[in-house]
Write a protein that holds these residues in place. Structure first.
Motif, mmCIF file in Angstrom:
data_model
loop_
_atom_site.group_PDB
_atom_site.id
_atom_site.type_symbol
_atom_site.label_atom_id
_atom_site.label_comp_id
_atom_site.label_asym_id
_atom_site.label_seq_id
_atom_site.Cartn_x
_atom_site.Cartn_y
_atom_site.Cartn_z
ATOM 1 N N ALA A 1 11.751 -9.055 35.167
ATOM 2 C CA ALA A 1 11.284 -9.849 36.306
ATOM 3 C C ALA A 1 11.898 -9.355 37.615
ATOM 4 N N ARG A 2 13.191 -9.016 37.588
ATOM 5 C CA ARG A 2 13.849 -8.556 38.805
ATOM 6 C C ARG A 2 13.223 -7.268 39.322
ATOM 7 N N ALA A 3 12.730 -6.447 38.397
ATOM 8 C CA ALA A 3 12.093 -5.184 38.783
ATOM 9 C C ALA A 3 10.645 -5.371 39.208
ATOM 10 N N GLY A 4 10.151 -6.615 39.166
ATOM 11 C CA GLY A 4 8.789 -6.893 39.592
ATOM 12 C C GLY A 4 7.791 -7.037 38.472
ATOM 13 N N GLY A 5 8.259 -6.988 37.235
ATOM 14 C CA GLY A 5 7.368 -7.166 36.101
ATOM 15 C C GLY A 5 7.114 -8.626 35.795
ATOM 16 N N THR A 6 6.284 -8.853 34.795
ATOM 17 C CA THR A 6 5.896 -10.220 34.410
ATOM 18 C C THR A 6 6.185 -10.404 32.925
ATOM 19 N N PRO A 7 7.387 -10.851 32.571
ATOM 20 C CA PRO A 7 7.738 -10.998 31.164
ATOM 21 C C PRO A 7 7.349 -12.359 30.606
ATOM 22 N N VAL A 8 6.909 -12.360 29.339
ATOM 23 C CA VAL A 8 6.605 -13.588 28.605
ATOM 24 C C VAL A 8 7.427 -13.544 27.321
ATOM 25 N N VAL A 9 8.372 -14.461 27.172
ATOM 26 C CA VAL A 9 9.240 -14.500 25.996
ATOM 27 C C VAL A 9 8.753 -15.619 25.083
ATOM 28 N N ALA A 10 8.502 -15.281 23.817
ATOM 29 C CA ALA A 10 7.889 -16.247 22.907
ATOM 30 C C ALA A 10 8.678 -16.341 21.609
ATOM 31 N N THR A 11 9.192 -17.542 21.316
ATOM 32 C CA THR A 11 9.778 -17.787 19.999
ATOM 33 C C THR A 11 9.920 -19.286 19.781
ATOM 34 N N THR A 12 10.581 -19.641 18.710
ATOM 35 C CA THR A 12 10.699 -21.029 18.274
ATOM 36 C C THR A 12 11.738 -21.784 19.094
ATOM 37 N N ARG B 1 16.716 -17.012 39.685
ATOM 38 C CA ARG B 1 15.333 -17.334 40.021
ATOM 39 C C ARG B 1 14.367 -16.271 39.480
ATOM 40 N N SER B 2 14.636 -15.831 38.247
ATOM 41 C CA SER B 2 13.822 -14.784 37.638
ATOM 42 C C SER B 2 12.474 -15.340 37.214
ATOM 43 N N ARG B 3 11.404 -14.610 37.536
ATOM 44 C CA ARG B 3 10.053 -15.029 37.178
ATOM 45 C C ARG B 3 9.802 -14.725 35.690
ATOM 46 N N VAL B 4 10.411 -15.522 34.832
ATOM 47 C CA VAL B 4 10.251 -15.382 33.384
ATOM 48 C C VAL B 4 9.391 -16.530 32.882
ATOM 49 N N THR B 5 8.426 -16.227 32.028
ATOM 50 C CA THR B 5 7.636 -17.269 31.364
ATOM 51 C C THR B 5 8.114 -17.386 29.929
ATOM 52 N N VAL B 6 8.417 -18.601 29.510
ATOM 53 C CA VAL B 6 8.921 -18.867 28.164
ATOM 54 C C VAL B 6 7.878 -19.670 27.404
ATOM 55 N N LEU B 7 7.426 -19.158 26.264
ATOM 56 C CA LEU B 7 6.549 -19.914 25.369
ATOM 57 C C LEU B 7 7.413 -20.529 24.287
ATOM 58 N N ASP B 8 7.492 -21.839 24.312
ATOM 59 C CA ASP B 8 8.402 -22.632 23.477
ATOM 60 C C ASP B 8 7.623 -23.204 22.293
ATOM 61 N N PHE B 9 7.736 -22.557 21.125
ATOM 62 C CA PHE B 9 6.982 -22.954 19.936
ATOM 63 C C PHE B 9 7.771 -23.968 19.102
ATOM 64 N N LEU B 10 7.039 -24.831 18.407
ATOM 65 C CA LEU B 10 7.598 -25.840 17.500
ATOM 66 C C LEU B 10 8.550 -26.787 18.221
ATOM 67 N N GLY B 11 8.243 -27.074 19.485
ATOM 68 C CA GLY B 11 9.029 -28.058 20.203
ATOM 69 C C GLY B 11 8.612 -29.470 19.808
ATOM 70 N N TRP C 1 -0.906 -19.650 35.533
ATOM 71 C CA TRP C 1 -0.099 -19.926 36.725
ATOM 72 C C TRP C 1 1.296 -19.333 36.585
ATOM 73 N N ALA C 2 1.917 -19.538 35.407
ATOM 74 C CA ALA C 2 3.288 -19.069 35.208
ATOM 75 C C ALA C 2 3.385 -17.557 35.300
ATOM 76 N N GLY D 1 10.095 -19.330 40.396
ATOM 77 C CA GLY D 1 11.162 -19.141 39.419
ATOM 78 C C GLY D 1 10.619 -19.214 38.009
ATOM 79 N N PRO D 2 11.491 -19.406 37.024
ATOM 80 C CA PRO D 2 11.071 -19.401 35.619
ATOM 81 C C PRO D 2 10.251 -20.624 35.250
ATOM 82 N N VAL D 3 9.348 -20.429 34.289
ATOM 83 C CA VAL D 3 8.496 -21.511 33.792
ATOM 84 C C VAL D 3 8.556 -21.520 32.271
ATOM 85 N N VAL D 4 8.857 -22.680 31.729
ATOM 86 C CA VAL D 4 8.837 -22.892 30.280
ATOM 87 C C VAL D 4 7.580 -23.678 29.941
#
Length: 729
Positions: free
Chosen positions: A430-441, A460-470, A511-512, A524-527
């Motif tokens: 994210a700091r380098a300008g990429g768009t990361p999506v982190v996905a796990t349980t 304030r890193s633009r990280v998207t978190v996919l929160d599974f089995l919440g 959006w995220a 910033g980051p979005v979960v």
């Protein structure tokens, strides 16, 4: 109910015995009568009540015991499901451990303890695998409440060496009076990739003293094994343990290699050699994951560019793969990830086997919504080189299919079982300008708590978190996601969205992951909490949403309107309420995503259902209307980061009660914030201070309790919520 792994059914379910067990027995030339063999003293396994019984066997009986255990595991997998592949590979090693060492005086710590099924069979719990009526008696992981032979409840990875170091430290400090003999850590099936495992290795070498680390090298993780250490490990295997560099020697540890990791006699000899050793040693054993699975698909049928046909004439059961450089795309064979078609070797589907009774059932929420997210992201790869999906080693269970990974290429990264690294890595992207999506349980993300605060949110890193089995589920106590809202929603600078439909879920994801600098992109980051069972069930059956039928208004986009905007009936108007948010959310692109949605206007009672609890809000409103003539206001908050103060202020007019529903831990959770809002913004007119009732889960660990039973326990049913509401009038 779905299991902790998310791929199968939990251990509280019982399935009728099919013909699969008999068919499997025939494939391996074992009399079908051995499956199941409970109560039949003619078979060795039924006579094993403790490790002492293993020691009492004649040497030539050990192989027969292994064969019976393997047959039992195969039958158990067809009838019940579970982590069968890793246990099939550990049969001989576990028998050898209990043949040589004296548990529980000698302490054996299994990591990941989903490798402990055979250990449980040999420590008095064989009936729980032989008798379908007793399948629910044991968990899928070690558990001291079950047996004195289990040291810890372990469902996450990488910690066995650290735990073993602690046991050994106390033994060495207390001397002979400690009651502790040899200390053995059993690690592998991918868990060596976890960072804490290397911290343990580092400590073990420094600490010294008796400590035996058994490394189960089956050339697999949950999916393929990823990381720079796997090339040297492959060369160690190819060289019989002599190649350099040797990462264990590099830590200062003694090292032994056992190629015949599925030969019980060879393992007994190896363990006898290190028993009572006076310094830390690694015993590296080469095993075959899934050893004994049906031979319907042979190794020759699954050739890849770097793997040659393999003969089945190996006396040990370990079949070399010639897979030294891991040049095939995903470090495993091209299996189709079907949970009911596992096979020997580098097969991702063998991580978790679904029972035969589950074959043909639709995808669970994790796979359903995971596939949906990947389908939405994939078309963007060509135009967005910085868009990267990151999975810490559990892709298949979250719908990140083998086929998607191949098409994604460099846009997909498996970091291994490394949640902390995965989040920090994403922050770097994210700091380098990429768009990361982190996905796990959800429960795995607990391991990255510090990185969420520091590298992700503080920066304030633009990280998207996919929160599974919440949220609530029937999972075991190590994989419960009931605490995810409490964790994520209280991290400064992070936004947590809780969608209640596929449409909202995809809109949240878009959006995220909006490219940096685009209009309305988050700062910033979005979960994003991936919807669970209640949401998916409602999407498949609209009658479960009796108020809206699943037909909801578009997301509010306009500027906020005055607080207390209300309808003539004293309720609030869905057409006019847009709400405001807390000061921390007043930044570009955030506000309209955090506005609450009013899906029905009413009076007297307002019901706010968060995420998976939203269908319950509509169902309760329908019951109040049908049984009491009350038209309740129904609200979908869509997020749990901040409160929509305009909506809450509007509810003062014409509402005596505000009800919050959440399928997670109540204490420290979301609903209490609504209660605190009204307590901290008390007005002099007592009639305009609504009474708030919060419904959610107790602060406790639950183990394989069906979801319906948990809802009953916590009052999260239509009858219980309705009764509590009407009792207050």
């Amino acid at each position: 109910m779905r299991s902790a792994s998310g791929n199968g059914f939990d251990s509280s379910d019982s399935f009728a015995v099919s013909g699969a067990a008999e068919r499997t027995a025939r494939l391996h030339d074992i009399p079908p009568s051995i499956t199941p063999s409970h109560g039949d003293d003619s078979h060795l396994l039924s006579r094993i009540a403790s490790p002492a019984d293993v020691k009492a066997l004649a040497p030539n009986e050990l192989a027969e015991l292994c064969r019976e255990i393997r047959t039992t595991l195969l039958a158990y997998g067809h009838q019940h499901g579970g982590h069968i592949g890793s246990n099939l590979g550990m049969v001989e090693a576990t028998v050898a451990l209990h043949r040589v060492f004296d548990s529980p005086r000698d302490r054996i710590v299994f990591d990941v303890s989903h490798q402990s099924y055979v250990h449980k069979m040999l420590t008095g719990r064989a009936a729980a695998y032989l008798d379908p009526d007793r399948f629910s008696e044991v968990t899928g992981f070690t558990n001291p409440d079950e047996s004195k032979h289990d040291q810890f409840v372990l469902g996450h990875t990488g910690t066995s060496i650290s735990l073993a170091c602690g046991l050994a430290k106390t033994r060495d400090m207390e001397g002979p009076n400690s009651g502790i003999g040899n200390v053995i850590a059993v690690i592998g099936d991918g868990s060596l990739s976890s960072g804490v495992a290397f911290e343990g290795l580092n400590n073990a070498a420094e600490q010294g003293g008796n400590l035996i680390i058994v490394f189960n090298d089956n050339e697999m993780s949950i999916a393929g094994d990823f990381g720079g250490m796997y090339g040297p490990l492959a060369r160690l295997r190819a060289s019989g343990g002599t190649a350099q560099p040797n990462l264990f020697n590099a830590f200062g540890l003694d090292y032994r290699y056992v190629e015949a990791g599925n030969d019980v006699s060879a393992l007994v000899a190896a363990f006898e050699e290190v028993r009572d050793i006076d310094h830390p040693v690694v015993v590296h054993i080469h095993t075959l994951k899934g050893a004994g699975y049906d031979g319907e698909e042979t190794h020759a049928d699954r050739q890849t560019a770097s793997a040659s046909p393999v003969s089945f004439d190996s006396p040990t059961g370990v079949h070399p793969t010639d897979n030294v450089n891991h040049s095939e795309p995903w470090h495993s064979d091209h299996c189709n990830l079907s949970d009911h078609e596992p096979h020997e070797g580098q097969c991702e589907a063998s991580h978790w086997q679904n029972p035969d009774a589950a074959i043909g059932k639709p995808d669970d929420p994790r796979k359903h919504y995971g596939k949906m997210a990947m389908a939405a992201l994939e078309p963007r790869f060509a135009a967005e080189p910085g868009l990267v999906v990151i999975s810490p080693a559990t892709p298949g269970s979250n719908g990140i299919t083998h086929e998607f990974r191949e098409r994604a290429g460099a846009h997909y990264v498996d970091t291994g079982i490394t949640e902390s690294h995965a989040v920090a890595y994403a922050a770097g992207i994210a700091r380098a300008g990429g768009t990361p999506v982190v996905a796990t349980t959800a429960s795995f993300f607990q391991r990255a708590y510090d990185q969420f605060f520091q590298e992700m949110s503080l920066n304030r890193s633009r990280v998207t978190v996919l929160d599974f089995l919440g949220g609530l589920s029937g999972s075991d106590n190590t994989h419960s996601g009931a605490y995810d809202v409490t964790m994520f929603s209280n991290i400064p600078g992070a936004t947590m969205l809780v969608p209640t439909s596929a449409r909202d879920y995809l809109a949240d994801l878009a959006w995220a992951t909006a490219p940096a600098g685009s209009a309305d992109a988050p700062a910033g980051p979005v979960v994003i909490r991936v919807p669970g069972e209640a949401i998916l069930a409602a999407e498949r059956d609209a009658t479960l949403l009796p108020v809206t039928g699943g037909q909801i208004a578009d997301r509010p986009q306009s500027a906020s309107l005055p607080a207390s905007a209300s309808s003539a009936s004293g309720g609030i108007s869905a057409a006019t309420v847009r709400g405001t948010v807390s000061v921390t959310a007043q930044r570009a692109g955030v506000r309209h995503m955090l506005d609450w949605r009013v899906n029905q206007t009413g009076s007297h009672v307002a019901i706010i259902g968060l995420g998976n609890a939203y269908p319950l809000a509509e169902q309760t409103a329908a019951a109040l209307s049908a049984d009491y003539g009350i038209t309740a206001t129904v609200i979908d908050p869509r997020q749990c980061t901040s409160l929509d103060s305009d909506v809450l202020e509007s509810l003062r007019d014409g509402h005596q009660q505000v009800i919050t529903l959440e399928d997670g831990q109540l204490e420290g959770g979301w609903g209490e914030k609504v209660t605190a809002y009204y307590a901290n913004h008390h007005v002099s007119d007592g009639s305009r201070n609504p009474h708030v009732l919060n419904f959610g889960a107790a602060k406790e660990f639950t183990d394989r309790v069906p979801l319906g039973e948990l809802n009953e326990r916590y009052g999260l049913t239509v009858e219980q919520v309705t009764e509590a509401i009407t009792r207050c009038f």
